[in-house]
Write an enzyme that holds these catalytic residues in place. Structure first.
Site, PDB file in Angstrom:
ATOM      1  CG  ASP A 120       5.109  -1.901   0.899  1.00 13.75           C
ATOM      2  OD1 ASP A 120       4.271  -1.013   1.118  1.00 13.75           O
ATOM      3  OD2 ASP A 120       5.296  -2.864   1.667  1.00 13.75           O
ATOM      4  CD  GLU A 143       5.190   2.945   2.651  1.00 10.49           C
ATOM      5  OE1 GLU A 143       4.227   3.230   3.380  1.00 10.49           O
ATOM      6  OE2 GLU A 143       5.666   1.807   2.610  1.00 10.49           O
TER       7      GLU A 143
HETATM    8  C1  NOJ Z   1       3.111  -0.154   3.471  1.00 11.78           C
HETATM    9  C2  NOJ Z   1       1.822  -0.235   2.716  1.00 11.78           C
HETATM   10  O1  NOJ Z   1       1.490   1.039   2.229  1.00 11.78           O
HETATM   11  C3  NOJ Z   1       0.794  -0.779   3.683  1.00 11.78           C
HETATM   12  O2  NOJ Z   1      -0.497  -0.724   3.139  1.00 11.78           O
HETATM   13  C4  NOJ Z   1       1.171  -2.186   4.040  1.00 11.78           C
HETATM   14  O3  NOJ Z   1       0.270  -2.677   5.024  1.00 11.78           O
HETATM   15  C5  NOJ Z   1       2.591  -2.239   4.614  1.00 11.78           C
HETATM   16  N1  NOJ Z   1       3.525  -1.485   3.825  1.00 11.78           N
HETATM   17  C6  NOJ Z   1       3.079  -3.664   4.665  1.00 11.78           C
HETATM   18  O4  NOJ Z   1       3.325  -4.109   3.371  1.00 11.78           O
END
Ligand code: NOJ
Length: 564
Positions: free
Chosen positions: A225, A279
């Site tokens: 993430d 991500e």
């Molecule tokens: C990316 C995640 O996909 C999202 O849903 C989240 O709010 C943020 N990171 C913070 O963790």
């Protein structure tokens, strides 16, 4: 609850038999947002029991792996991206024993499992943060986070000018253990998500242990993430919005790569390949590719593709740039159209501006859902024909759209709350799935459920339940099933290269391998495509088995078997 990993019977576990396969190079990965997938215990919230009951549906759909959004113990201040314990399942979702059983069951059905790891921040209810608060300024426990005294005469101003992604300051002031106003802590997202200090070796060691904890339980990979954000400029300098400095103080810093090199060593220490999937939300494909060097991650999400408007030239440019950036690091590209953070693509593609931008989210704008659905179906054939791996977000196989009219009182997303409702947020793509029946909860919860689904489902989803689409020729569910079946059977699809073919304006036509062509018509008129062949699959008006006339109907795509 046993802490020891459950060892699966190797012979009953088809995904762990071929240790040589770099499965992520071809995989179609289905994203399970547990809270909204299926509710097994009738409390209106999806859970692991619900997922386990639907594993045969997912295997039958024909995907290769499931990515679970965070399922850990969490106050759910940001839907589980505020993790209180990275080694425990949230009781609303189930237990660790159920997760272990789910992993085994999925493997036996040939489905791999990917879990979400959140390194940038924890929850403010994580034991480290509670200890840090209780310990007070100067304590070692505070060094795991970014605590700083405030600016101003009495420390009443935040330590720097950084803003939270969700709106407002990226700093929250604490009270000292004696109740007096104390230091501030950094949170690039919600105040319930304190940023971890990755300069501290304890943070690094603990996360490597978390990876082993899940890999030892059979998990096949992790989705990382906010992967560009964990490394910070420790000087915490002000950020110049007008002229962003480079290196950026907290995005895409060189130091962040050390983290993933160490994680890769953990993944590689297992005999069967475990995947690291980032991500990496960056709009320069070359910067993204730096995360995919041979000793770092295996793949990363391709947001340029997701963000791109429904426009042939723009898409061709993005696809070409993506492939060019991935080739030098020999990493597979990925293709994704929707996820839990963005407007569902049926809705995006039904709007005048069909692009997506994190800062330009559109709400309550004119949306032609029929057009959006036609385009979304074509886009699916496009994505699944491109070289590399692809992601599907739960419900897109049913043709679900973004729900705009959620009552404010039910909105849950911190985006909504931290911007005082100025940004409506991401709840509209997180509405519980419709499985069966003609009215809510559409089989999301079992008969006799004690609570309604945590977000209301549109009545019109009666036509889009899995039950309503099952076995119906031309339904979106059947289109996905057929596309995934063909993709598996066609060695030309998945990993590899593509060859663009000349085609009329507003179309995209490319060849995969020797004998497969994908043609997409992004215009509102039918177009002649000068490629002879046998029609394998069509997203639009052509009837399967009717033969290929060479005419591609408006806003549609086909897969053709053809020879050079
Ligand atoms: C990316 C995640 O996909 C999202 O849903 C989240 O709010 C943020 N990171 C913070 O963790």
């Amino acid at each position: 609850m046993s802490d020891a990993p459950r060892s699966d019977d190797e012979h009953a576990d088809p995904v762990h038999t071929d240790a040589a396969t770099a499965w992520w190079r071809n995989a179609v990965i289905y994203q399970v947002y547990v809270r909204s997938f299926a509710d097994g215990n009738g409390d209106g919230v999806g859970d692991l029991a619900g997922v386990r009951a639907k594993l045969p549906y997912l295997a039958d759909l024909g995907v290769d792996a499931l990515w679970f959004n965070p399922w850990y113990a969490s106050p759910l201040a940001d839907a589980g991206y505020d993790v209180a314990d990275y080694r425990a399942i949230d009781p609303r979702f189930g237990t660790l024993a159920e997760a272990e059983a789910l992993i085994g069951e999925a493997h036996r059905l040939g489905l791999r499992i990917i879990v979400d790891i959140v390194p940038n921040h924890s929850s403010d209810q994580h034991e480290w943060f509670l200890e840090a608060l209780a310990a007070g300024p100067g304590a070692e426990a505070r060094e795991l986070f970014w605590f700083r005294p405030g600016r101003g005469e009495n420390g009443e101003l935040p330590p720097n000018n950084w803003k939270s992604v969700f709106g407002g300051d990226a700093w929250t002031r604490t009270d000292n253990p004696d109740g007096t106003p104390g230091e501030w802590y950094l949170h690039l997202f919600a105040s319930e998500q304190p940023d971890l200090n990755w300069e501290n070796p304890k943070v690094r060691e603990d996360f490597e242990d978390v990876l082993r904890f899940w890999f030892d339980r059979g998990v096949d990979g992790v989705r990382i993430d906010s992967a560009t954000m964990p490394a910070k400029d420790a000087g915490l300098p002000d950020f110049d919005e007008a002229a962003p400095p480079f290196p950026h103080p907290f995005v895409d810093r060189d130091e962040v790569h050390d983290i993933y090199r160490a994680w890769r060593a953990v993944a590689d220490s297992y005999p069967d390949p475990r995947a690291l999937i980032g991500e990496v939300w960056l709009d320069q494909p070359e910067r993204l590719a730096a995360y995919l060097r041979p000793d770092e991650m295996h793949t990363a999400f391709n947001f340029d593709y997701l963000n791109c408007a429904w426009d042939a030239d723009d898409l061709r440019r993005v696809i070409t740039a993506t492939l060019a950036a991935h080739a030098p690091v020999d990493a597979p590209a990925t293709w994704v159209l929707s996820n839990h953070d963005v407007t569902r693509h049926v809705s995006r593609y039904g709007r005048e501006d069909s692009s997506f931008g994190n800062n330009g989210r559109q709400y309550h704008v004119a949306t032609d859902l029929d057009l959006g659905t036609q385009r979304a179906r074509a886009a699916t054939l496009l994505s699944l024909a491109l070289p590399g791996s692809a992601y599907l977000y739960q419900g897109e196989e049913l043709g679900l759209w973004e729900v705009d009219d959620i009552p404010d009182a039910l909105r849950d997303d911190p985006y909504f709350h931290r911007t005082d409702g100025e940004v409506l947020g991401r709840d509209g793509c997180r509405v519980p799935l419709p499985w069966s029946g003609s009215e809510a909860p559409f089989g999301f919860s079992p008969d006799g459920a004690t609570a309604a689904p945590w977000l209301p489902q549109p009545a019109a989803w009666a036509a889009l339940t899995a039950e309503a689409e099952d076995g119906v020729a031309g339904s979106t569910l059947e289109l996905y099933r057929t596309a995934l079946r063909i993709r598996r059977a066609q060695p030309a699809l998945g990993d590899g290269t593509l060859e663009w073919l000349d085609s009329p304006a507003g179309t995209l036509v490319f060849r995969r391998g020797e004998d497969l062509v994908c043609a997409v018509n992004l215009t509102g008129q039918s177009v002649s495509i000068a490629v002879p062949g046998e029609l394998l699959l069509s997203s639009g008006g052509e009837v399967d088995g009717a033969g290929w006339s060479g005419e591609l109907t408006a806003e549609s795509a086909v897969w053709l078997r053809t020879s050079r």
